[in-house]
Design a protein around this motif. Structure first.
Motif, PDB file in Angstrom:
ATOM      1  N   GLN A  79     135.994  44.364 -13.433  1.00  0.00           N
ATOM      2  CA  GLN A  79     135.379  45.689 -13.638  1.00  0.00           C
ATOM      3  C   GLN A  79     134.995  46.388 -12.343  1.00  0.00           C
ATOM      4  OE1 GLN A  79     133.585  42.818 -15.480  1.00  0.00           O
ATOM      5  NE2 GLN A  79     132.917  43.825 -17.353  1.00  0.00           N
ATOM      6  N   GLY A  80     135.042  45.691 -11.213  1.00  0.00           N
ATOM      7  CA  GLY A  80     134.551  46.275  -9.982  1.00  0.00           C
ATOM      8  C   GLY A  80     135.655  46.589  -8.985  1.00  0.00           C
ATOM      9  N   TYR A  91     130.307  48.280  -8.571  1.00  0.00           N
ATOM     10  CA  TYR A  91     130.477  48.542  -9.993  1.00  0.00           C
ATOM     11  C   TYR A  91     129.827  49.882 -10.325  1.00  0.00           C
ATOM     12  CZ  TYR A  91     131.308  43.462 -10.379  1.00  0.00           C
ATOM     13  OH  TYR A  91     131.779  42.182 -10.238  1.00  0.00           O
ATOM     14  N   LEU A 110     127.752  40.444 -15.614  1.00  0.00           N
ATOM     15  CA  LEU A 110     129.052  40.615 -14.991  1.00  0.00           C
ATOM     16  C   LEU A 110     129.384  39.349 -14.217  1.00  0.00           C
ATOM     17  CD1 LEU A 110     128.479  44.202 -13.538  1.00  0.00           C
ATOM     18  CD2 LEU A 110     129.867  43.631 -15.546  1.00  0.00           C
TER      19      LEU A 110
END
Length: 302
Positions: A79-80, A91, A110
């Motif tokens: 996600q980052g 993020y 996360l």
């Protein structure tokens, strides 16, 4: 006043301890006191929570990775985005919808992973042979709720992970160039001697109280002629059939630009008829042991 104590002025101060508006924690999979080794992969978990009664908007979460041992080219995250210039994993709401509007009481997690380099680099703490990596997470927003002082709401957390030693023990049985004598291959009833050689390397932290031990199997004799470049030359304990080399401190960087620590001693065999056409074990269980001078952990290499 007339024998009575009177307060003319009284002041009182009260301190209220409250939860921060935001909280964030970061920890490797093995826990905050986890000790890792070169070549391992660190798997981090980031946990964030909105402790306030406000919905916090437009949050950014950054994780700064410090330390020469991170192999940042192989960092894994879904996600980052990793910013090489600042060594920061970022993020935002594009990858984590929670960060667009984090509602009161909301907790999220996360994960990402990053391997360590296989060999220790020259990085050290204070010039000593102490190695570590550090990850710092900052969760923040400039959208400050009404009634809250300041121009930013943020939370910080850091974790330092120590990197332990990985010393190595190399062992050889030497015969050529005068290191051994007698028939080769060995002959039943005749004595053949060998020189056993131990060599130590240590790319990591100092290893304290280091020693090497081994057992001589039945039919193998210790012939002395012990030498050592460091520590006490190997000695033989006849009651236990063990050979021990007391090294002392195995220094950081041994074998990496500096000579390996080395010890030698002679052994002999006189094969019996029952050993004809078989392989003879000369030594067994050779083990380097000690204590990592930085992490305090037991070190063992076979």
């Amino acid at each position: 006043l007339n024998g009575q104590y009177v307060d003319y002025v009284r002041t009182e101060a009260f301190t209220m301890i409250s939860s921060p508006l935001l909280s964030v924690t970061i920890s490797p999979e093995g826990g905050r006191d986890f000790v890792t080794f070169p070549g391992d992969t660190l798997r981090y978990t980031i946990t964030y929570t909105n402790n306030s009664r406000f919905t916090l908007l437009g949050l950014l979460l950054g994780v700064k990775l410090e330390g020469d041992m991170y192999n940042l080219a192989r960092l894994q995250t879904q996600q980052g985005f990793f910013d090489d210039a600042t060594r920061t994993l970022v993020y935002d709401s594009a990858g984590v919808p929670d960060l667009g509007a984090l509602v009161p009481g909301r907790t999220g997690r996360l994960t990402f992973s990053v391997p360590l380099k296989a060999g220790l680099s020259g990085s050290s703490m204070g010039g000593a042979s102490s190695f570590f990596v550090k990850a710092t997470a900052k969760l923040s927003t400039s959208n400050v709720p009404s009634g809250i002082d300041g121009n930013e709401v943020f939370a910080l957390d850091s974790v330092i992970t120590k990197i332990g030693s990985q010393p190595a023990l190399a062992q050889a049985a030497l015969y050529d160039n005068g290191a051994g004598s007698g028939p080769m291959p060995p002959v039943v009833g005749s004595e053949t001697t060998f020189t056993m050689r131990w060599q130590l390397t240590n790319p990591g932290n100092d290893v304290r109280t280091a020693k090497v031990t081994a057992t001589l199997p039945p039919g193998v004799s210790f012939k002395d002629a012990s030498t050592a470049t460091n520590g006490t030359p190997p000695v033989y304990d006849q009651t236990r059939n063990t050979v021990t080399w007391t090294v002392g401190t195995l220094a950081f960087g041994t074998g990496n630009g500096t000579p390996r620590y080395e010890a030698t001693f002679k052994i002999s065999i006189k094969p019996s008829s029952s050993q004809q056409n078989t392989s003879v074990k000369l030594i067994s269980g050779s083990t380097l042991s000690g204590t990592d001078g930085f992490t305090g952990q037991t070190v063992q290499s076979k």
